[in-house]
Scaffold this active site. Sequence first.
Site, PDB file in Angstrom:
ATOM      1  N   GLU A 157      45.711  47.819 105.888  1.00 32.45           N
ATOM      2  CA  GLU A 157      45.172  49.092 105.413  1.00 32.45           C
ATOM      3  C   GLU A 157      46.244  49.927 104.712  1.00 32.45           C
ATOM      4  O   GLU A 157      45.947  50.735 103.833  1.00 32.45           O
ATOM      5  CB  GLU A 157      44.597  49.873 106.610  1.00 32.45           C
ATOM      6  CG  GLU A 157      43.521  50.868 106.236  1.00 32.45           C
ATOM      7  CD  GLU A 157      42.749  51.406 107.433  1.00 32.45           C
ATOM      8  OE1 GLU A 157      41.557  51.678 107.285  1.00 32.45           O
ATOM      9  OE2 GLU A 157      43.337  51.567 108.518  1.00 32.45           O
ATOM     10  N   HIS A 171      46.754  23.599 116.984  1.00 28.40           N
ATOM     11  CA  HIS A 171      45.586  22.697 116.937  1.00 28.40           C
ATOM     12  C   HIS A 171      44.478  23.289 116.078  1.00 28.40           C
ATOM     13  O   HIS A 171      43.319  22.928 116.220  1.00 28.40           O
ATOM     14  CB  HIS A 171      45.100  22.443 118.367  1.00 28.40           C
ATOM     15  CG  HIS A 171      46.175  21.899 119.236  1.00 28.40           C
ATOM     16  ND1 HIS A 171      46.394  20.550 119.422  1.00 28.40           N
ATOM     17  CD2 HIS A 171      47.168  22.542 119.916  1.00 28.40           C
ATOM     18  CE1 HIS A 171      47.459  20.388 120.198  1.00 28.40           C
ATOM     19  NE2 HIS A 171      47.945  21.574 120.501  1.00 28.40           N
ATOM     20  N   LYS A 210      31.375  53.806 103.616  1.00 27.16           N
ATOM     21  CA  LYS A 210      30.905  54.832 104.563  1.00 27.16           C
ATOM     22  C   LYS A 210      29.811  55.674 103.930  1.00 27.16           C
ATOM     23  O   LYS A 210      28.832  56.040 104.578  1.00 27.16           O
ATOM     24  CB  LYS A 210      32.059  55.751 104.958  1.00 27.16           C
ATOM     25  CG  LYS A 210      33.078  55.126 105.883  1.00 27.16           C
ATOM     26  CD  LYS A 210      34.060  56.196 106.327  1.00 27.16           C
ATOM     27  CE  LYS A 210      35.292  55.582 106.962  1.00 27.16           C
ATOM     28  NZ  LYS A 210      36.361  56.558 107.163  1.00 27.16           N
TER      29      LYS A 210
END
Length: 436
Positions: free
Chosen positions: A273, A298, A411
């Site tokens: 960010e 793995h 938003k």
Amino acid sequence: MTKIPFRFDSQLAGKNLIDQQLADTTKAALQDLLADSGKDAAFLEVPFDSGALNTTLAAIKGVPARFTKVLVLGIGGSALGTQAALEALKYAPARKDKKEVRVLSNLDPASISDMISWFDPKDTLLVPITKSGTTVETLTQFSIFTNIIRESLGDAGLRDGMVAITDPERGALRQIAIKTGCQVLDVPPRVGGRFSVLTPVGLFPIGLAGYDIEAMLGGAAAVLKNVDMAHPSVQAAAGQIAMMKKGASIRVFWAYSDRLAFMGDWLSQLWGESLGKPGKDGPVGQTPLRAIGSTDQHSLLQLFMEGPKDKIITFVTTKDVPVVKVPDMSFLHADLAEFANKNVDEVFDALRMGTTVGLVDADRPVFELQIDKLDEATVGALFTHFMIETALAGYILQINPFDQPGVEAGKKFAHGILGRPGMESFKARVDQVLGG
Ligand code: PA5
């Protein structure tokens, strides 16, 4: 605590990683960053804020004994640091009067429903944390849990059963706190959310969990001493930029410790960010990726070893592990003899060292960050190290690491969908794109 409780080393990524030009740029950027400590880079002053520490300690002491549990509501910078510290310290000794602290950091209805079953207003303190005081996720959670408190204990429950943490003046949560009369702790206005873990945002819940928050700030203060070119956080920032210039568009935080998984998540938010921004010559940033050893040997290792050469990996290790002996079970099969009578950490270390050398031999650069003891001081030091590294990287890249304008668009559309007055045009656009 005067010594930095970890070591950072970039040797394995090659000698003379930081050329003269980058060293000069870093030096100038560091000067600018330190000069901004009273302004945008206010996080640099946080560990020395004895007023905030004392207020937080008093608030912790003032929590009535009937509260044996604490529910923190928050998201992003208002939750991840607490989660990282609680996870990192989970085997560290805690005070006797510690409370069980849980963090609700998402709006997944399944997690909320689970938390509703755990939450009992009679023994659980509610701690809503939102710096802006306006975050949709946190205020939605807040509505749910305050309703439960009110139904059970009335308005007095809202006053006595809640400690809010928010901006000293702005936002809905501040106004609600005034209305209900509950206690409030301030988030320093100049400290951005993802840089706020060492303010009451993190200190209050971490202290309630029984950990020594003064020691945590002591570790942070140790990292803030003598921040010069030889400092590990400065070397780490310049090293990351050097690798970025060589094409490492992905930064891997690879901790050989389950307790540091959330620290990797916290760093991902901080790094992503803060640095993903439009730069002078086009977009800049580096995608953060968290890995856990040896599990990801793995999983992700194949990609790291033979996939695109676009990563810089930082191996993070700690010597702070219990001794667990591997019994000799080789009578069952000869292959078990290799581990017999060794400590588990010897096997674990062998796997990490093997992977490190494998990557170096495959010309895949790695950095190392070694931690001795995983205690409060170290956790405070790690937070500060990564915050300096991130902010300085932003200054070197000539972008503002403290804002996040890119998250606003989504938003607005969400508010449009939810019916906030004045947001009708955003709803119309949503209907256009996604179908009404
Ligand atoms: O770093 C930031 O500012 C953000 O990631 C915030 O921490 C996040 O959006 C939560 O914001 P708030 O604390 O205002 O609810």
